[in-house]
Write an enzyme that holds these catalytic residues in place. Structure first.
Site, PDB file in Angstrom:
ATOM      1  CB  VAL A  49       5.198  -5.092   4.805  1.00 30.89           C
ATOM      2  CG1 VAL A  49       5.972  -4.742   3.940  1.00 30.89           C
ATOM      3  CG2 VAL A  49       5.409  -6.241   5.486  1.00 30.89           C
ATOM      4  CB  CYS A  50       2.689  -0.535   3.303  1.00 25.95           C
ATOM      5  SG  CYS A  50       1.102  -1.665   3.669  1.00 25.95           S
ATOM      6  CB  SER A  51       3.464   1.097   8.465  1.00 29.73           C
ATOM      7  OG  SER A  51       2.446   0.086   8.251  1.00 29.73           O
TER       8      SER A  51
END
Lengths: 161, 186
Positions: A49-51
């Site tokens: 997700v953070c990518s």
């Protein structure tokens, strides 16, 4: 010291921090006086997700800079992990390491999860004078996107006029 | 000031969009996608079947959302689709780009263009001069303002679709919306 329920709110002066960007370079919030800072806390390098989230912000840097705003991201990962992550994803804004003492800056902003040992997925917009103007905590597995950031930057711009 | 729950399309579908299907369709399905994103390619296959099954009931719109840091050829591919669009070949190029997702470098794209009966000189010129980069950026920003945070992201009649991107889920969601629309007076 627990940080539960104490996410810093708009109007609060942003707590000072100085964190490592690399083995021998540090970045301090004071370096950004006169510019707005989009402070992005995220759980971990390389998590899916953070990518996407950071890739999106990287793509939007020219837009943010039109509002005199820079992105600074913080997680509890080490500088070595950050280095590999930034290189792999071609991230051109600083990824700071809230590593030792672990999560200290995340705690100051009220976005450290004691139980898991990660930072929350949280966003702060800090104005040119170092005052928090907006904060948002997203569920950890949800990419908060950028519409909230852009909306806030626009509102701050229109207040000035 | 929170962006929580915001999930509607900031830029309504209009004449600037690439549309597939009947303009009289009761449902509009908008995708924000990236030609180099593997999930978008998977969605492309799903859509072919869903749109096939629902026939003229759905108008499909594709908007660009290239994340160039992760997908280095995505912007070029999006601009190529627009350059083809300026010669009336958007959907043909759109399909070729997804079908050849692993080879989206500029030379490959030029080669694909030769199969589309276009003015190639004009196509290449537009591509090299980034004539359509602004348009691609507009699509991208309209997505950002609609809360798009990754690809593919779908909107059904302007409302974000959060479900799985499978033939079953998407068909059910579209049929569900169809049921809520009163049938027109005969």
């Amino acid at each position: 010291m627990s940080s539960k329920g104490t996410v810093l709110k708009p109007g609060t002066p942003a707590p000072h921090f100085e964190l490592k960007l690399s083995r021998d370079k540090k970045i301090s919030l004071k370096d950004y006086i006169g510019r707005k800072v989009i402070l992005v806390f995220y759980p971990a390098d390389f998590s899916p997700v953070c990518s996407d989230q950071l890739a999106l912000y990287n793509e939007l840097l020219p837009e943010f800079r039109r509002y005199n705003a820079e992105v600074v991201a913080i997680s509890v990962d080490s500088v070595w992990s950050h280095k590999a992550f930034a290189k792999d994803r071609k991230i051109s804004f600083p990824l700071l390491s809230d590593f030792e003492p672990k999560g200290a800056v995340s705690k100051l902003y009220g976005v450290y999860k004691e139980q898991s040992g990660y930072s929350e997925r949280a966003l702060f917009i800090i104005d040119e004078e170092g005052i928090i103007q907006w904060s948002y905590v997203s569920p950890t597995n949800v990419n908060p996107g950028a519409d909230g950031i852009l909306k806030t930057l626009e509102e701050l711009e229109s207040k000035k006029k | 000031m929170s962006n929580q729950g915001k999930s509607s399309l900031a830029l309504p579908v209009g004449s600037r969009d690439h549309m597939l299907g009947s303009k009289d369709a009761l449902i509009t399905l908008v995708e924000y996608g990236d030609y180099e994103c593997p999930h978008c390619k998977a969605a492309h296959e799903v859509l072919k079947r869903v749109l096939g099954e629902l026939g003229g009931k759905v108008l499909f719109v594709f908007r660009h959302f290239p994340i160039s840091t992760v997908h280095p050829n995505a912007k070029t591919a999006a601009e190529a689709a627009e350059a083809a669009a300026s010669q009336g070949r958007f959907w043909e190029m759109h399909n070729i780009l997804f079908e050849n997702q692993d080879s989206l470098d500029i030379d490959s794209i030029k080669r694909y263009a030769t199969t589309l009966n276009m003015n190639l000189q004009r196509f290449e010129k537009e591509l090299l001069e980034h004539v359509h980069s602004q348009r691609v950026r507009e699509d991208f920003m309209s997505g950002v303002r609609s809360g798009v945070n990754g690809t593919p992201t779908f909107f059904i009649n302007g409302t974000r679709y959060w479900g799985a991107i499978t033939v079953d889920s998407l068909t059910k969601a579209l049929e569900g919306v169809l049921k809520t629309i009163p049938t027109r007076k005969e």
